[in-house]
Design a protein around this motif. Structure first.
Motif, mmCIF file in Angstrom:
data_model
loop_
_atom_site.group_PDB
_atom_site.id
_atom_site.type_symbol
_atom_site.label_atom_id
_atom_site.label_comp_id
_atom_site.label_asym_id
_atom_site.label_seq_id
_atom_site.Cartn_x
_atom_site.Cartn_y
_atom_site.Cartn_z
ATOM 1 N N VAL A 1 0.813 -1.213 0.000
ATOM 2 C CA VAL A 1 0.000 0.000 0.000
ATOM 3 C C VAL A 1 0.849 1.266 0.000
ATOM 4 C CG1 VAL A 1 -1.966 -1.117 1.097
ATOM 5 C CG2 VAL A 1 -0.214 -0.034 2.530
ATOM 6 N N ALA A 2 2.090 1.184 0.443
ATOM 7 C CA ALA A 2 2.934 2.378 0.494
ATOM 8 C C ALA A 2 4.398 1.978 0.421
ATOM 9 C CB ALA A 2 2.669 3.190 1.768
ATOM 10 N N ALA A 3 5.215 2.893 -0.100
ATOM 11 C CA ALA A 3 6.660 2.650 -0.204
ATOM 12 C C ALA A 3 7.397 3.956 0.053
ATOM 13 C CB ALA A 3 7.022 2.106 -1.580
ATOM 14 N N VAL A 4 8.484 3.869 0.813
ATOM 15 C CA VAL A 4 9.364 5.005 1.056
ATOM 16 C C VAL A 4 10.670 4.710 0.323
ATOM 17 C CG1 VAL A 4 10.481 6.465 2.778
ATOM 18 C CG2 VAL A 4 8.307 5.329 3.322
ATOM 19 N N GLU A 5 10.982 5.512 -0.680
ATOM 20 C CA GLU A 5 12.153 5.282 -1.522
ATOM 21 C C GLU A 5 13.250 6.284 -1.181
ATOM 22 O OE1 GLU A 5 12.300 2.770 -3.559
ATOM 23 O OE2 GLU A 5 10.198 2.157 -3.415
ATOM 24 N N PHE A 6 14.442 5.774 -0.833
ATOM 25 C CA PHE A 6 15.580 6.621 -0.514
ATOM 26 C C PHE A 6 16.487 6.727 -1.738
ATOM 27 C CE2 PHE A 6 14.009 4.951 3.425
ATOM 28 C CZ PHE A 6 14.094 6.017 4.301
ATOM 29 N N VAL A 7 16.778 7.938 -2.146
ATOM 30 C CA VAL A 7 17.608 8.170 -3.324
ATOM 31 C C VAL A 7 19.079 7.990 -2.955
ATOM 32 C CG1 VAL A 7 18.265 9.836 -5.095
ATOM 33 C CG2 VAL A 7 15.904 9.768 -4.258
ATOM 34 N N SER A 8 19.818 7.280 -3.794
ATOM 35 C CA SER A 8 21.261 7.110 -3.609
ATOM 36 C C SER A 8 21.990 7.851 -4.728
ATOM 37 C CB SER A 8 21.635 5.625 -3.641
ATOM 38 O OG SER A 8 21.617 5.136 -4.977
ATOM 39 N N PRO A 9 23.301 8.080 -4.596
ATOM 40 C CA PRO A 9 24.041 8.725 -5.681
ATOM 41 C C PRO A 9 23.919 7.973 -7.005
ATOM 42 C CG PRO A 9 25.357 8.733 -3.685
ATOM 43 C CD PRO A 9 24.149 7.894 -3.405
ATOM 44 N N ALA A 10 23.862 6.635 -6.943
ATOM 45 C CA ALA A 10 23.754 5.855 -8.182
ATOM 46 C C ALA A 10 22.425 6.090 -8.894
ATOM 47 C CB ALA A 10 23.916 4.364 -7.869
ATOM 48 N N ASN A 11 21.386 6.486 -8.148
ATOM 49 C CA ASN A 11 20.094 6.775 -8.761
ATOM 50 C C ASN A 11 20.102 8.100 -9.514
ATOM 51 O OD1 ASN A 11 18.607 5.522 -5.763
ATOM 52 N ND2 ASN A 11 18.829 4.409 -7.682
ATOM 53 N N GLU B 1 20.041 7.351 -17.553
ATOM 54 C CA GLU B 1 19.331 6.077 -17.521
ATOM 55 C C GLU B 1 19.035 5.630 -16.091
ATOM 56 O OE1 GLU B 1 23.699 5.061 -18.676
ATOM 57 O OE2 GLU B 1 22.244 6.680 -18.945
ATOM 58 N N SER B 2 19.906 5.996 -15.140
ATOM 59 C CA SER B 2 19.658 5.659 -13.736
ATOM 60 C C SER B 2 18.499 6.483 -13.186
ATOM 61 C CB SER B 2 20.920 5.900 -12.904
ATOM 62 O OG SER B 2 21.992 5.096 -13.351
ATOM 63 N N ARG B 3 18.476 7.763 -13.527
ATOM 64 C CA ARG B 3 17.376 8.620 -13.083
ATOM 65 C C ARG B 3 16.057 8.150 -13.697
ATOM 66 N NH1 ARG B 3 21.616 12.299 -14.039
ATOM 67 N NH2 ARG B 3 20.757 13.032 -16.017
ATOM 68 N N ASP B 4 16.093 7.799 -14.968
ATOM 69 C CA ASP B 4 14.882 7.314 -15.637
ATOM 70 C C ASP B 4 14.367 6.032 -14.989
ATOM 71 O OD1 ASP B 4 15.054 9.429 -17.384
ATOM 72 O OD2 ASP B 4 15.892 8.270 -19.042
ATOM 73 N N ALA B 5 15.278 5.130 -14.611
ATOM 74 C CA ALA B 5 14.877 3.864 -14.003
ATOM 75 C C ALA B 5 14.218 4.095 -12.651
ATOM 76 C CB ALA B 5 16.091 2.940 -13.858
ATOM 77 N N PHE B 6 14.781 5.002 -11.848
ATOM 78 C CA PHE B 6 14.202 5.298 -10.532
ATOM 79 C C PHE B 6 12.811 5.912 -10.684
ATOM 80 C CE2 PHE B 6 13.338 7.990 -6.892
ATOM 81 C CZ PHE B 6 13.701 7.205 -5.813
ATOM 82 N N ARG C 1 22.850 17.282 -8.355
ATOM 83 C CA ARG C 1 21.886 18.372 -8.321
ATOM 84 C C ARG C 1 20.478 17.961 -8.740
ATOM 85 N NH1 ARG C 1 22.105 22.703 -5.577
ATOM 86 N NH2 ARG C 1 20.505 23.496 -6.997
ATOM 87 N N PHE C 2 20.282 16.823 -9.344
ATOM 88 C CA PHE C 2 18.998 16.471 -9.942
ATOM 89 C C PHE C 2 17.915 16.256 -8.886
ATOM 90 C CE2 PHE C 2 22.370 15.051 -12.773
ATOM 91 C CZ PHE C 2 22.014 15.702 -13.942
ATOM 92 N N ASN C 3 16.687 16.679 -9.221
ATOM 93 C CA ASN C 3 15.539 16.493 -8.340
ATOM 94 C C ASN C 3 14.626 15.451 -8.970
ATOM 95 O OD1 ASN C 3 12.757 16.962 -7.263
ATOM 96 N ND2 ASN C 3 13.829 18.514 -6.039
ATOM 97 N N LEU C 4 14.612 14.245 -8.421
ATOM 98 C CA LEU C 4 13.864 13.145 -9.017
ATOM 99 C C LEU C 4 12.366 13.253 -8.754
ATOM 100 C CD1 LEU C 4 16.268 10.130 -8.426
ATOM 101 C CD2 LEU C 4 16.132 11.730 -10.335
ATOM 102 N N TYR C 5 11.979 13.981 -7.719
ATOM 103 C CA TYR C 5 10.545 14.225 -7.515
ATOM 104 C C TYR C 5 9.990 15.069 -8.663
ATOM 105 C CZ TYR C 5 6.456 16.837 -5.997
ATOM 106 O OH TYR C 5 5.225 17.449 -5.957
ATOM 107 N N ALA C 6 10.698 16.134 -9.034
ATOM 108 C CA ALA C 6 10.256 16.971 -10.155
ATOM 109 C C ALA C 6 10.204 16.153 -11.437
ATOM 110 C CB ALA C 6 11.183 18.170 -10.313
ATOM 111 N N PRO D 1 18.312 19.990 -4.503
ATOM 112 C CA PRO D 1 18.850 18.635 -4.628
ATOM 113 C C PRO D 1 18.493 17.734 -3.458
ATOM 114 C CG PRO D 1 20.575 20.140 -3.946
ATOM 115 C CD PRO D 1 19.360 20.980 -4.209
ATOM 116 N N THR D 2 18.164 18.314 -2.304
ATOM 117 C CA THR D 2 17.776 17.520 -1.140
ATOM 118 C C THR D 2 16.346 17.897 -0.756
ATOM 119 O OG1 THR D 2 18.832 19.156 0.313
ATOM 120 C CG2 THR D 2 20.112 17.213 -0.276
ATOM 121 N N TYR D 3 15.493 16.896 -0.638
ATOM 122 C CA TYR D 3 14.061 17.134 -0.467
ATOM 123 C C TYR D 3 13.395 15.851 0.020
ATOM 124 C CZ TYR D 3 14.416 14.603 -4.768
ATOM 125 O OH TYR D 3 14.758 13.635 -5.685
#
Length: 245
Positions: A116-126, A131-136, A160-165, A184-186
């Motif tokens: 029902v829910a997931a908490v995803e922690f971003v790593s430098p590899a993400n 292609e890593s950002r796209d996969a995440f 610097r990338f914001n994966l939520y955006a 970059p941190t959020y």
């Protein structure tokens, strides 16, 4: 207590970011034990993307025909010609995305352990390659489309990338409150709610700043059931357990 920079001294000299990313999900699970209603359970998940090589020769049977080899009819007939593939349209030297996964997953035991829910922690590899950002982002979008509420927590100060955006743009609904070069941190929470024949996408996000307390996010377990995801309390426990001052 304030947010630390886990990717630069002095914190990076006391504890690795890998160790902290592995510890924090466990601390969140411990705190959720007092927050989740009866019937819900949480589990930490850590998967490190590792390129593994299997020695094919060790798996081949000496009696099995090899791919591409000619074989007779068994009664003296003519051997069939081997089939050969044409040249590939794309042939470049590259490496598969090395995907890291640090997460907490919450399940509903009353519905056969439905996620029902997931908490995803971003790593430098993400965040290090497109292609890593796209996969995440694709992973988070797939969870949302299945009705799973997704929270994204990003402490990575060296990218610097914001994966939520990027996630909101990927699902076709860019967040108007997020600038093109978002922080970059959020921390963010998203969910897709279906009401009758209509669906509603909802999202909350907070900037996380070094030296400032961490926010509390809504952790949605059902359409009208939410508990607080207190990032500050679990973060401080993880820092304490790893001797990070």
């Amino acid at each position: 207590m304030p947010l630390r920079d886990h990717f630069r001294p002095p914190v990076s000299k006391k504890s690795s970011w890998e160790g902290f990313h592995a510890m924090w999900p466990t601390c969140i699970v411990q705190h959720l034990r007092n927050q989740l209603p009866p019937g819900f359970v949480a589990e930490p998940r850590v998967h490190l993307g590792t390129l593994m090589e299997i020695e094919v020769g060790a798996l081949e049977s000496g009696d099995a025909p090899r791919t591409g080899a000619s074989s007779g009819s068994g009664n003296g007939g003519t051997a069939a010609a081997a089939w050969t593939a044409t040249l590939p349209a794309v042939a470049v030297e590259t490496e598969p995305p090395d995907e890291d996964e640090y997460e907490v997953r919450i399940f509903d035991r009353e519905r056969d352990l439905k996620l029902v829910a997931a908490v995803e922690f971003v790593s430098p590899a993400n965040k290090d390659r497109p292609e890593s950002r796209d996969a995440f982002v694709a992973k988070c979008a797939a969870l949302l489309r299945k009705g799973v509420a997704v929270s994204v927590v990003d402490l990575v100060t060296i990218r610097r990338f914001n994966l939520y955006a990027q996630l909101m743009a990927f699902v076709g609904h860019p967040d108007p409150s997020m600038t093109a070069d978002g922080p970059p941190t959020y921390a963010a929470s998203c969910r897709w709610v279906t009401k009758g024949t209509r669906a509603r996408l909802e999202a909350w996000w907070h900037t996380m700043t070094i030296g400032q307390p961490l926010p509390t996010l809504p952790l949605w377990l059902a359409e009208a059931l939410v508990v607080p995801l207190d990032l500050e309390a679990s973060y401080e426990q993880a820092c304490h357990d790893l001797w990070i001052t």
